[in-house]
Design a protein around this motif. Structure first.
Motif, PDB file in Angstrom:
ATOM      1  N   ARG A   1       0.787  -1.447   0.002  1.00  0.00           N
ATOM      2  CA  ARG A   1       0.067  -0.026   0.001  1.00  0.00           C
ATOM      3  C   ARG A   1       0.774   1.314  -0.069  1.00  0.00           C
ATOM      4  O   ARG A   1       1.792   1.362   0.730  1.00  0.00           O
ATOM      5  CB  ARG A   1      -0.935  -0.015   1.337  1.00  0.00           C
ATOM      6  N   LEU A   2       0.745   2.087  -0.916  1.00  0.00           N
ATOM      7  CA  LEU A   2       1.459   3.271  -1.157  1.00  0.00           C
ATOM      8  C   LEU A   2       0.352   4.353  -0.867  1.00  0.00           C
ATOM      9  O   LEU A   2      -0.138   4.994  -1.820  1.00  0.00           O
ATOM     10  CB  LEU A   2       1.879   3.692  -2.456  1.00  0.00           C
ATOM     11  N   LEU A   3       0.576   4.692   0.205  1.00  0.00           N
ATOM     12  CA  LEU A   3      -0.537   6.162   0.854  1.00  0.00           C
ATOM     13  C   LEU A   3      -2.055   5.451   0.480  1.00  0.00           C
ATOM     14  O   LEU A   3      -2.613   4.916   1.259  1.00  0.00           O
ATOM     15  CB  LEU A   3      -0.215   7.220   0.274  1.00  0.00           C
ATOM     16  N   ILE A   4      -2.319   5.916  -0.689  1.00  0.00           N
ATOM     17  CA  ILE A   4      -3.892   5.449  -1.068  1.00  0.00           C
ATOM     18  C   ILE A   4      -4.150   4.104  -2.008  1.00  0.00           C
ATOM     19  O   ILE A   4      -4.622   3.348  -1.702  1.00  0.00           O
ATOM     20  CB  ILE A   4      -4.431   6.644  -1.690  1.00  0.00           C
ATOM     21  N   PRO A   5      -3.039   4.254  -3.119  1.00  0.00           N
ATOM     22  CA  PRO A   5      -3.179   3.010  -3.920  1.00  0.00           C
ATOM     23  C   PRO A   5      -2.638   1.728  -3.488  1.00  0.00           C
ATOM     24  O   PRO A   5      -1.660   1.858  -2.626  1.00  0.00           O
ATOM     25  CB  PRO A   5      -2.410   3.490  -5.297  1.00  0.00           C
ATOM     26  N   GLU A   6      -3.331   0.640  -3.925  1.00  0.00           N
ATOM     27  CA  GLU A   6      -2.439  -0.668  -3.436  1.00  0.00           C
ATOM     28  C   GLU A   6      -1.998  -1.215  -4.669  1.00  0.00           C
ATOM     29  O   GLU A   6      -2.659  -1.429  -5.659  1.00  0.00           O
ATOM     30  CB  GLU A   6      -3.463  -1.566  -2.869  1.00  0.00           C
ATOM     31  N   VAL A   7      -0.825  -1.811  -4.455  1.00  0.00           N
ATOM     32  CA  VAL A   7      -0.070  -2.080  -5.684  1.00  0.00           C
ATOM     33  C   VAL A   7       0.424  -3.722  -5.253  1.00  0.00           C
ATOM     34  O   VAL A   7       0.837  -4.168  -4.409  1.00  0.00           O
ATOM     35  CB  VAL A   7       1.314  -1.283  -5.932  1.00  0.00           C
ATOM     36  N   THR A   8       0.249  -4.517  -6.399  1.00  0.00           N
ATOM     37  CA  THR A   8       0.770  -5.875  -6.611  1.00  0.00           C
ATOM     38  C   THR A   8       1.931  -6.020  -7.273  1.00  0.00           C
ATOM     39  O   THR A   8       1.994  -5.494  -8.226  1.00  0.00           O
ATOM     40  CB  THR A   8      -0.396  -7.062  -6.961  1.00  0.00           C
TER      41      THR A   8
END
Length: 83
Positions: free
Chosen positions: A49-56
């Motif tokens: 999780r990068l502050l707001i977005p979630e990255v896989t």
């Protein structure tokens, strides 16, 4: 022969590479190799999780990015200290 050259040869360091393998450099090389082995052994997908977005992404990519950011910050801090 200049005084600096005499002093250098007086300590027995006649080779150009005699100071290349210091204990600190050997230790840092070992740490760097172990860090790379650790990074590339962890290949599973993770959610970050990068502050707001979630990255896989693969865990090794996240670890490598973190290591590079840390190295850049360390380099910047050392360069500022030299000034």
């Amino acid at each position: 022969m200049s005084p600096k050259e005499r002093q250098r040869t007086a300590h027995g360091s006649t080779s150009r590479f005699s100071g290349a393998f210091t204990p600190g450099r050997i230790a840092m090389t070992a740490v760097a190799v172990l860090t790379l082995v650790f990074i590339f052994e962890n290949t599973r997908e993770v959610k970050i999780r990068l502050l707001i977005p979630e990255v896989t992404m693969p865990l090794y990519m996240a670890l490598l990015a973190t290591a590079l950011l840390g190295a850049a910050c360390g380099y910047y801090a050392a360069a500022r200290r030299r000034k």
